[in-house]
Scaffold this active site. Structure first.
Site, PDB file in Angstrom:
ATOM      1  N   VAL A 163      -3.604  -7.481  -1.587  1.00  0.00           N
ATOM      2  CA  VAL A 163      -3.954  -6.251  -0.873  1.00  0.00           C
ATOM      3  C   VAL A 163      -4.341  -6.599   0.564  1.00  0.00           C
ATOM      4  O   VAL A 163      -5.257  -7.386   0.808  1.00  0.00           O
ATOM      5  CB  VAL A 163      -5.101  -5.508  -1.574  1.00  0.00           C
ATOM      6  CG1 VAL A 163      -5.461  -4.237  -0.796  1.00  0.00           C
ATOM      7  CG2 VAL A 163      -4.710  -5.154  -3.007  1.00  0.00           C
ATOM      8  N   LYS A 164      -3.626  -6.002   1.489  1.00  0.00           N
ATOM      9  CA  LYS A 164      -3.844  -6.257   2.914  1.00  0.00           C
ATOM     10  C   LYS A 164      -4.813  -5.217   3.464  1.00  0.00           C
ATOM     11  O   LYS A 164      -4.614  -4.008   3.291  1.00  0.00           O
ATOM     12  CB  LYS A 164      -2.501  -6.195   3.644  1.00  0.00           C
ATOM     13  CG  LYS A 164      -2.465  -6.836   5.005  1.00  0.00           C
ATOM     14  CD  LYS A 164      -1.015  -6.857   5.484  1.00  0.00           C
ATOM     15  CE  LYS A 164      -0.864  -7.460   6.844  1.00  0.00           C
ATOM     16  NZ  LYS A 164       0.540  -7.351   7.304  1.00  0.00           N
TER      17      LYS A 164
END
Length: 215
Positions: free
Chosen positions: A82-83
């Protein structure tokens, strides 16, 4: 140093993967929007091509919504990372994801202290941006070196992804200055393979071979 590709284009990812060098993929909302496809479906498709980490970015700016989005992204495939943007709310989300065992990539890092904060919040990766710092008269490579030194001094396991890579010199210098990973657009990967002396050497070999066949 490992190589990631920075794209949401499936053909570019497949082509890079065929070279045997691809360790992961980074995407962002702009890259996915350019493809004109469903975000979650494209991430799922990428995860089917690449075994390594695939960074998928949240859109929300509030921590609770980032967490909600990130949980859904993490369900797509086990290699999803997850960025999250480097903000106060982003750090809160990173801490929550770390507690949940969800890997994170903190993006839009422009200072060493931002990278340190992200690492201490539990980030798996931090992404200092080279080209954008160069654009405003700073040396992006100084940032990579500072972050690498700080992480080494304090025995921090968070990996450094050199991002906003514009050319082959960025890649070489990122490797020399301690980046663990460089995430690179497809056109730059193509440029890395080439060198004029390589081309000249091949032409000479072929010409010499043809001469031997004429005898």
């Amino acid at each position: 140093m490992k190589f990631f590709i920075d794209t949401a284009n499936i053909n570019e990812i497949k082509e890079a993967n065929e070279l045997g060098i691809l360790a992961g993929v980074t995407t962002n909302p702009s890259l996915v929007a350019k493809e004109g496809v469903d975000f979650h479906e494209r991430i799922r498709e990428i995860c089917g091509v690449v075994e390594g980490p695939v960074s998928a970015e949240v859109i929300s700016l509030e921590a609770d919504k980032m967490i909600e989005e990130g949980k859904e992204l993490a369900k797509i495939a086990p290699n999803v990372v997850v960025k999250v943007p480097m903000t106060k709310e982003g750090l809160k989300a990173v801490k929550a994801f770390s507690d949940l065992g969800i890997r994170t990539n903190v993006t839009l890092v422009f200072s060493a202290v931002q990278a340190l904060l992200a690492a201490r919040a539990g980030a798996t990766y931090v992404s200092p941006f080279l080209g954008r710092l160069d654009d405003i008269g700073h040396n992006g490579m100084d940032l990579i070196r500072q972050v690498a030194e700080i992480f080494a001094i304090h025995d921090i396991e968070t990996e450094i992804i050199a991002a906003s890579v514009r050319h082959s010199v960025h890649v070489t210098e990122a490797a020399l200055n301690g980046a663990h990973i460089a995430t690179i657009p497809a056109n730059v990967i193509g440029a890395l393979v080439k060198h004029p002396l390589t081309d000249q050497g091949i032409e000479k070999f072929l010409a010499d071979w043809e001469k031997t066949q004429e005898k």
